[in-house]
Design a protein around this motif. Structure first.
Motif, short mmCIF file in Angstrom:
data_model
loop_
_atom_site.label_atom_id
_atom_site.label_comp_id
_atom_site.label_asym_id
_atom_site.label_seq_id
_atom_site.Cartn_x
_atom_site.Cartn_y
_atom_site.Cartn_z
N LEU A 1 67.87 5.29 97.32
CA LEU A 1 68.03 6.20 98.46
C LEU A 1 68.66 7.52 98.02
O LEU A 1 68.24 8.60 98.46
CB LEU A 1 68.89 5.54 99.54
N LEU A 2 69.66 7.44 97.15
CA LEU A 2 70.31 8.66 96.67
C LEU A 2 69.34 9.53 95.87
O LEU A 2 69.33 10.76 96.00
CB LEU A 2 71.53 8.30 95.82
N SER B 1 66.28 14.51 95.50
CA SER B 1 65.05 15.27 95.26
C SER B 1 64.64 16.07 96.50
O SER B 1 64.24 17.23 96.40
CB SER B 1 63.92 14.31 94.86
N MET B 2 64.77 15.46 97.67
CA MET B 2 64.40 16.16 98.90
C MET B 2 65.32 17.34 99.16
O MET B 2 64.89 18.39 99.65
CB MET B 2 64.43 15.18 100.08
N TRP C 1 53.72 19.88 96.69
CA TRP C 1 55.16 19.63 96.77
C TRP C 1 55.47 18.14 96.60
O TRP C 1 56.50 17.77 96.04
CB TRP C 1 55.72 20.14 98.10
N LEU C 2 54.57 17.31 97.09
CA LEU C 2 54.76 15.87 96.93
C LEU C 2 54.71 15.48 95.45
O LEU C 2 55.48 14.64 94.99
CB LEU C 2 53.69 15.11 97.71
N ALA C 3 53.80 16.10 94.71
CA ALA C 3 53.72 15.83 93.27
C ALA C 3 55.02 16.23 92.58
O ALA C 3 55.51 15.53 91.68
CB ALA C 3 52.54 16.59 92.67
N LEU C 4 55.60 17.35 93.02
CA LEU C 4 56.89 17.77 92.46
C LEU C 4 57.98 16.76 92.79
O LEU C 4 58.81 16.41 91.94
CB LEU C 4 57.27 19.15 93.00
N HIS C 5 57.97 16.27 94.03
CA HIS C 5 58.97 15.28 94.45
C HIS C 5 58.86 14.01 93.61
O HIS C 5 59.87 13.46 93.15
CB HIS C 5 58.78 14.97 95.93
N ILE C 6 57.64 13.53 93.41
CA ILE C 6 57.43 12.32 92.62
C ILE C 6 57.91 12.53 91.19
O ILE C 6 58.51 11.64 90.57
CB ILE C 6 55.95 11.90 92.66
N THR C 7 57.65 13.72 90.65
CA THR C 7 58.11 14.02 89.29
C THR C 7 59.63 13.99 89.21
O THR C 7 60.21 13.41 88.28
CB THR C 7 57.59 15.40 88.85
N LEU C 8 60.27 14.60 90.20
CA LEU C 8 61.74 14.65 90.20
C LEU C 8 62.35 13.26 90.32
O LEU C 8 63.27 12.91 89.57
CB LEU C 8 62.23 15.54 91.35
N VAL C 9 61.85 12.45 91.26
CA VAL C 9 62.44 11.12 91.43
C VAL C 9 62.18 10.25 90.21
O VAL C 9 62.99 9.39 89.86
CB VAL C 9 61.93 10.43 92.72
N GLY D 1 65.95 23.12 99.36
CA GLY D 1 66.61 24.36 99.00
C GLY D 1 65.64 25.44 98.59
O GLY D 1 65.90 26.63 98.77
N VAL D 2 64.50 25.02 98.05
CA VAL D 2 63.48 25.99 97.62
C VAL D 2 62.50 26.30 98.74
O VAL D 2 62.14 27.46 98.98
CB VAL D 2 62.72 25.45 96.38
#
Length: 288
Positions: A35-36, A41-42, A75-83, A47-48
């Motif tokens: 969850l954290l 990531s979100m 943006w979802l691809a970026l989120h998946i990369t970050l997590v 922020g961007v």
């Protein structure tokens, strides 16, 4: 993927200095970590581009924010990369990293279906009743295989012949193993213990309508006394096998059997290993 691994490795090198502090602040429960990580990531993406998060939570992928669906997928691809990077830095198990990647995709895809809220609530209730305290026990629901049931009967016959045994199936699920053994070996006392309400209820109903002598208890196997048992069968999780083995060693009598389906006890050599069928997990047999 190689770029993600490289970036994750770089972050791991730079986190050595603050690891003692982070170990105190970072939660031990994997679901809390997940969850954290998702939230972090979100927050970074918000922020961007705050409109992206707003559009996802407001189910407005095409209207008020003016964001096209194709942009959301970027943006979802970026989120998946970050997590994925965060999960690797946090050294979460590999299967949790897959969950991190699949979960955001599932959220977006389910939003596109526009299902009524009652469907989600019903799914939540069923999942809760099925998995219950898996966050605490670390044991998900694993249905067993018919080949496993027959292999267990074979083990009991080899171990004791026609002599009556007291058998306990810990994490008995829908009661398949217990019901089968009780039917095949009526001289044995076969019990099952299950903590999740729905599987336990199903097993009780099955035993009642089939006239089985198997007894099912809703509870935590960790509170049970293994000293009274001749055989303990487990189909649990690799995360708990060490703890289960400690309980088995402390409480079970010499000459009794502990049988684990699929997951061996770490660091302990099984007395024998059975392979019930090509599509069924191995049985690891430990003689006390």
């Amino acid at each position: 993927m190689s770029a993600v691994k490289l970036l994750a490795g770089t972050l791991q090198q730079h986190t050595v200095a603050w690891r003692p502090l982070s170990s105190k602040l970072w939660p031990r429960k994997l679901w809390c970590q997940a969850l954290l990580i998702q939230g972090l990531s979100m927050l970074l993406i918000a922020g961007v581009a705050p409109g992206v998060i707003n559009s996802i939570f407001a189910f407005e992928l095409r209207n008020s924010t003016g964001l096209r669906l194709e942009t959301i997928w970027c943006w979802l691809a970026l989120h998946i990369t970050l997590v994925s990077i965060f999960a690797r830095v946090a050294r979460m198990p590999a299967w949790w990293r897959w969950i991190h990647g699949v979960f955001p995709l599932a959220v977006i895809m389910m939003q596109q279906l526009a299902l009524p809220s009652t469907v989600y609530f019903s799914g939540f209730v069923v999942t809760l009743l099925l998995y219950w305290s898996v966050h605490n026990t670390r044991v998900p629901f694993y249905p067993s295989f018919p080949a496993t049931w027959r292999a267990m009967e074979y083990l009991l016959v080899q171990h004791a012949g026609d002599r009556p045994l007291h058998v306990l199936d810990i994490g008995s699920g829908l009661g398949d193993v217990s019901l089968f053994l009780s039917r095949q070996r009526p001289q044995d006392q076969v019990d099952g213990v299950e903590i999740a309400p729905l599987p336990w209820l199903v097993s009780v109903i099955r035993a009642t309508f089939s006239g089985s002598r198997a007894n099912f208890t809703r509870g935590d196997y960790r509170q049970d006394n293994f000293a009274r048992l001749d055989v303990v069968f487990a189909y649990l999780s690799p995360a708990v096998m060490g703890d289960v083995w400690q309980k088995v060693q402390c409480e079970m009598r010499p000459g009794s059997l502990f049988v684990s389906s699929e997951f061996p006890v770490p660091g302990i050599t099984a007395a024998r290993i059975l392979y019930p069928a090509a599509n069924a997990p191995a049985l690891f047999v430990y003689l006390l």
